[in-house]
Design an enzyme around this catalytic site. Sequence first.
Site, PDB file in Angstrom:
ATOM      1  N   GLU A   1       9.069  -4.902   0.983  1.00 43.52           N
ATOM      2  CA  GLU A   1       9.831  -4.197   2.020  1.00 43.52           C
ATOM      3  C   GLU A   1       9.805  -5.028   3.300  1.00 43.52           C
ATOM      4  OE1 GLU A   1       8.522  -0.128   2.629  1.00 43.52           O
ATOM      5  OE2 GLU A   1       9.082  -0.226   4.740  1.00 43.52           O
TER       6      GLU A   1
ATOM      7  N   ARG B   1      12.284  -4.622  12.015  1.00 40.76           N
ATOM      8  CA  ARG B   1      11.681  -4.458  13.342  1.00 40.76           C
ATOM      9  C   ARG B   1      11.785  -5.716  14.165  1.00 40.76           C
ATOM     10  NH1 ARG B   1       5.710  -2.627  13.129  1.00 40.76           N
ATOM     11  NH2 ARG B   1       5.757  -1.831  11.017  1.00 40.76           N
TER      12      ARG B   1
ATOM     13  N   LYS C   1       8.911   8.749   1.563  1.00 36.49           N
ATOM     14  CA  LYS C   1       7.780   8.048   2.153  1.00 36.49           C
ATOM     15  C   LYS C   1       6.954   9.076   2.921  1.00 36.49           C
ATOM     16  CE  LYS C   1       6.911   4.546   5.728  1.00 36.49           C
ATOM     17  NZ  LYS C   1       7.349   3.233   6.219  1.00 36.49           N
TER      18      LYS C   1
HETATM   19  O1  LIG Z   1       8.189   0.135  10.378  1.00 34.32           O
HETATM   20  C1  LIG Z   1       8.193   1.076   9.580  1.00 34.32           C
HETATM   21  O2  LIG Z   1       9.128   1.784   9.305  1.00 34.32           O
HETATM   22  C2  LIG Z   1       7.065   1.321   8.845  1.00 34.32           C
HETATM   23  O3  LIG Z   1       7.255   1.521   7.716  1.00 34.32           O
HETATM   24  C3  LIG Z   1       5.761   1.262   9.392  1.00 34.32           C
HETATM   25  C4  LIG Z   1       4.982   0.741   8.239  1.00 34.32           C
HETATM   26  O4  LIG Z   1       4.834   1.756   7.320  1.00 34.32           O
HETATM   27  C5  LIG Z   1       3.754   0.176   8.666  1.00 34.32           C
HETATM   28  O5  LIG Z   1       3.924  -0.892   9.523  1.00 34.32           O
HETATM   29  C6  LIG Z   1       2.941  -0.277   7.511  1.00 34.32           C
HETATM   30  O6  LIG Z   1       1.788   0.296   7.785  1.00 34.32           O
HETATM   31  P1  LIG Z   1       0.456  -0.511   8.021  1.00 34.32           P
HETATM   32  O7  LIG Z   1      -0.010  -0.850   6.654  1.00 34.32           O
HETATM   33  O8  LIG Z   1      -0.409   0.465   8.748  1.00 34.32           O
HETATM   34  O9  LIG Z   1       0.807  -1.714   8.848  1.00 34.32           O
END
Ligand SMILES: O=C(O)C(=O)C[C@H](O)[C@H](O)COP(=O)(O)O
Length: 223
Positions: free
Chosen positions: A51, A55, A139
């Site tokens: 994925e 961002r 999700k």
């Molecule tokens: O940007 C988004 O829509 C996301 O999906 C956030 C992500 O789920 C996290 O960045 C992954 O989570 P971490 O493993 O805590 O880094």
Amino acid sequence: MPAPPPAARPTPAPSSVLDLAPVVPVVVLRDAGDAVPLARALVAGGLPAIEVALRTPPATAAIRAVAEAVPGAVVGAGTVLTPGQVADSVAAGARFLVSPGWTDVLLEAMRVSGVPFLPGVSTASEVVALLERGVREMKFFPAHAAGGTAYLRSLAGPLPQARFCPTGGITAASAPDYLALPNVGCVGGSWMVPADAVAGRDWARVERLAREAAGLSAGGRCR
Ligand SMILES: O=C(O)C(=O)C[C@H](O)[C@H](O)COP(=O)(O)O
């Protein structure tokens, strides 16, 4: 004369994000040039579903690069917030879409995109609203902060028809507990693509972490 090798076949289109792979790395890229070596490291480590979070500016170019150059990968777009991003991501080659939340406008765009998608939820009411709209796969975000495995276990009682990809705050240590839940199809996370490894282009480390992550679900997980 020996027979020619069979033509490389593209990986079949996924019908469900949750059944692609037990662990989905969430990748944030600052340089589109990192996308292909990073994806190759993840695939080599056993994590084919990737994925790319929308961002950072190079995200769409990164999706295109991986879709074109890494046949073993199933690349998707994350952080999808608008219908325009849905269209751009699919045009670039995204095979699935993930959002941290949803609106009816976004849901409709995802529905007509032709690729599987996971809208994000963090409450029972949001789950019920998605079930009402015929969506059963979602999700769960932000997984750890929103209540973690205890919360998901509680949802499984009244809402067993909903299946989740928890993401957000999951680690190599906590992932197996999530994967053991009956309503969890896969987990997402960035722990196998640490920012310093990507910045240092340490693809061997990414591959090693991916291999460890891929192994987390190998022990008797039923799906
Ligand atoms: O940007 C988004 O829509 C996301 O999906 C956030 C992500 O789920 C996290 O960045 C992954 O989570 P971490 O493993 O805590 O880094």
